[in-house]
Write a protein that holds these residues in place. Structure first.
Motif, mmCIF file in Angstrom:
data_model
loop_
_atom_site.group_PDB
_atom_site.id
_atom_site.type_symbol
_atom_site.label_atom_id
_atom_site.label_comp_id
_atom_site.label_asym_id
_atom_site.label_seq_id
_atom_site.Cartn_x
_atom_site.Cartn_y
_atom_site.Cartn_z
ATOM 1 N N MET A 68 34.629 34.920 38.716
ATOM 2 C CA MET A 68 35.552 33.905 38.245
ATOM 3 C C MET A 68 34.895 32.988 37.216
ATOM 4 O O MET A 68 33.682 32.774 37.248
ATOM 5 C CB MET A 68 36.068 33.072 39.421
ATOM 6 N N SER A 69 35.715 32.457 36.325
ATOM 7 C CA SER A 69 35.231 31.491 35.349
ATOM 8 C C SER A 69 35.164 30.115 36.015
ATOM 9 O O SER A 69 35.691 29.911 37.107
ATOM 10 C CB SER A 69 36.173 31.435 34.148
ATOM 11 N N GLU A 70 34.516 29.160 35.343
ATOM 12 C CA GLU A 70 34.436 27.800 35.881
ATOM 13 C C GLU A 70 35.820 27.167 35.968
ATOM 14 O O GLU A 70 36.040 26.238 36.744
ATOM 15 C CB GLU A 70 33.509 26.945 35.024
ATOM 16 N N GLU A 71 36.769 27.647 35.155
ATOM 17 C CA GLU A 71 38.140 27.119 35.182
ATOM 18 C C GLU A 71 38.959 27.711 36.325
ATOM 19 O O GLU A 71 40.105 27.297 36.550
ATOM 20 C CB GLU A 71 38.856 27.396 33.858
ATOM 21 N N GLY A 72 38.406 28.699 37.034
ATOM 22 C CA GLY A 72 39.113 29.283 38.162
ATOM 23 C C GLY A 72 39.909 30.530 37.850
ATOM 24 O O GLY A 72 40.716 30.972 38.667
ATOM 25 N N CYS A 73 39.694 31.119 36.668
ATOM 26 C CA CYS A 73 40.368 32.377 36.325
ATOM 27 C C CYS A 73 39.540 33.564 36.824
ATOM 28 O O CYS A 73 38.314 33.529 36.825
ATOM 29 C CB CYS A 73 40.548 32.491 34.816
ATOM 30 N N PHE A 74 40.214 34.626 37.213
ATOM 31 C CA PHE A 74 39.520 35.856 37.586
ATOM 32 C C PHE A 74 39.110 36.597 36.306
ATOM 33 O O PHE A 74 39.966 37.098 35.575
ATOM 34 C CB PHE A 74 40.424 36.756 38.430
ATOM 35 N N ASP A 75 37.817 36.656 36.045
ATOM 36 C CA ASP A 75 37.330 37.419 34.899
ATOM 37 C C ASP A 75 37.294 38.915 35.205
ATOM 38 O O ASP A 75 37.589 39.739 34.345
ATOM 39 C CB ASP A 75 35.922 36.949 34.495
ATOM 40 N N VAL A 76 36.942 39.247 36.446
ATOM 41 C CA VAL A 76 36.876 40.642 36.887
ATOM 42 C C VAL A 76 37.347 40.723 38.334
ATOM 43 O O VAL A 76 37.001 39.872 39.159
ATOM 44 C CB VAL A 76 35.444 41.223 36.797
ATOM 45 N N LEU A 77 38.151 41.732 38.650
ATOM 46 C CA LEU A 77 38.535 42.042 40.025
ATOM 47 C C LEU A 77 38.325 43.537 40.252
ATOM 48 O O LEU A 77 38.750 44.357 39.434
ATOM 49 C CB LEU A 77 40.001 41.696 40.276
ATOM 50 N N GLU A 78 37.682 43.861 41.360
ATOM 51 C CA GLU A 78 37.380 45.272 41.647
ATOM 52 C C GLU A 78 37.806 45.598 43.075
ATOM 53 O O GLU A 78 37.547 44.826 44.012
ATOM 54 C CB GLU A 78 35.885 45.528 41.469
ATOM 55 N N PHE A 79 38.470 46.729 43.249
ATOM 56 C CA PHE A 79 38.999 47.147 44.548
ATOM 57 C C PHE A 79 38.498 48.544 44.898
ATOM 58 O O PHE A 79 38.496 49.443 44.053
ATOM 59 C CB PHE A 79 40.528 47.178 44.530
ATOM 60 N N HIS A 80 38.094 48.717 46.155
ATOM 61 C CA HIS A 80 37.708 50.044 46.652
ATOM 62 C C HIS A 80 38.344 50.237 48.019
ATOM 63 O O HIS A 80 38.033 49.507 48.963
ATOM 64 C CB HIS A 80 36.186 50.182 46.764
ATOM 65 N N ASP A 81 39.252 51.184 48.136
ATOM 66 C CA ASP A 81 39.873 51.552 49.406
ATOM 67 C C ASP A 81 39.298 52.902 49.801
ATOM 68 O O ASP A 81 39.783 53.955 49.377
ATOM 69 C CB ASP A 81 41.386 51.624 49.251
ATOM 70 N N LEU A 82 38.240 52.869 50.609
ATOM 71 C CA LEU A 82 37.546 54.104 50.969
ATOM 72 C C LEU A 82 38.369 54.958 51.911
ATOM 73 O O LEU A 82 38.244 56.189 51.906
ATOM 74 C CB LEU A 82 36.182 53.789 51.587
ATOM 75 N N GLU A 83 39.222 54.340 52.727
ATOM 76 C CA GLU A 83 40.053 55.105 53.658
ATOM 77 C C GLU A 83 41.047 55.986 52.905
ATOM 78 O O GLU A 83 41.345 57.104 53.327
ATOM 79 C CB GLU A 83 40.791 54.150 54.594
ATOM 80 N N ASN A 84 41.574 55.476 51.791
ATOM 81 C CA ASN A 84 42.563 56.229 51.016
ATOM 82 C C ASN A 84 41.999 56.779 49.711
ATOM 83 O O ASN A 84 42.750 57.331 48.898
ATOM 84 C CB ASN A 84 43.776 55.333 50.725
ATOM 85 N N GLU A 85 40.685 56.592 49.519
ATOM 86 C CA GLU A 85 39.980 57.114 48.348
ATOM 87 C C GLU A 85 40.629 56.663 47.038
ATOM 88 O O GLU A 85 40.905 57.453 46.145
ATOM 89 C CB GLU A 85 39.898 58.653 48.407
ATOM 90 N N THR A 86 40.922 55.361 46.973
ATOM 91 C CA THR A 86 41.476 54.789 45.747
ATOM 92 C C THR A 86 40.631 53.588 45.327
ATOM 93 O O THR A 86 39.874 53.029 46.121
ATOM 94 C CB THR A 86 42.933 54.333 45.942
#
Length: 236
Positions: A68-86
């Motif tokens: 996140m940036s200092e202003e509170g914005c998400f600069d990067v979001l990463e998701f890993h669902d290993l149960e569903n391989e997504t």
């Protein structure tokens, strides 16, 4: 002595001003993104974080991480669902989130860094005057979101082809332990699931380690799943 006596109440008042007895509220972006992308919201000046969900065998089931940036914005979001391989990685680029690998535009933003539209799925988000996402609209589904006065997500109600799915959360009465909650899931007003979570907290009132219990009542007999959530959080 008289001078010291006069100074004493002044020092007490100043000390009281320095102490903040109220926990930080949840920002519109943090609360809205956690609703839409299914992770626990965090308070305060978060720099980066990860949330790892592990099953009873100690195996990683899901993982969400963000920067996140200092202003509170998400600069990067990463998701890993290993149960569903997504999985997916979203990277902020101007007023879009793009795919971290293909650079394809995925999510259009409104304002500084709030959700506006998922063009490929025909999904549009609406916000209230405070900037929180309160509605998600698509051709076949409408979702409404609720928050408490601190911005904590209290649940959502989905309408799809005449069916209603509602998730209603009740957080702890302790304002510093919002992620200690119970929730019930209703399908067409009939209970189909319960969730209970209890956590340890850091100095920002964010969860460090949580125990999560999920009861699925849509099957007979009902099944109970237990998970552990490990949070790693860095601050500005």
């Amino acid at each position: 002595m008289k001078r010291l006596l006069l100074l004493t109440p002044l020092l007490v008042l100043l000390a009281g001003c320095d102490k903040n007895d109220s926990p930080a509220a949840f920002s519109p972006e943090m609360a809205s993104f956690s609703n839409e992308f299914d992770f626990d919201p965090l308070r305060g000046p978060v720099k980066d974080f990860s949330q790892t969900l592990m099953n009873e065998k100690g195996e990683v089931a899901k993982r969400v991480s963000g920067r996140m940036s200092e202003e509170g914005c998400f600069d990067v979001l990463e998701f890993h669902d290993l149960e569903n391989e997504t999985g997916a990685t979203l990277v902020l680029d101007a007023n879009y989130y793009v795919d971290g690998i293909t650079q394809e535009k995925k999510v259009r933003l409104q304002g500084k860094c709030q959700l506006a539209e998922l063009p490929a799925a025909g999904v549009a988000w609406e916000t209230n005057d405070e900037g929180f996402v309160v509605k998600s609209l698509s051709k076949d589904r409408e979702v409404e979101y609720q928050y408490d006065k601190e911005g904590y997500p209290l649940g959502k109600t989905s309408q799809t082809k005449g069916d209603t799915l509602a998730i209603m959360s009740t957080p702890s009465e302790d304002p510093r332990k919002k992620l200690d909650y119970t929730s019930v899931t209703l399908f067409n007003k009939q209970p189909v699931g319960n969730v209970k979570q209890r956590c340890d907290y850091d100095r920002h009132d964010n969860p460090l380690n949580c125990e999560l219990e999920m009861i699925d009542m849509s099957v007979n007999p009902a099944t109970t799943l237990r998970y552990t959530i490990k949070n790693v959080i860095d601050y500005y």
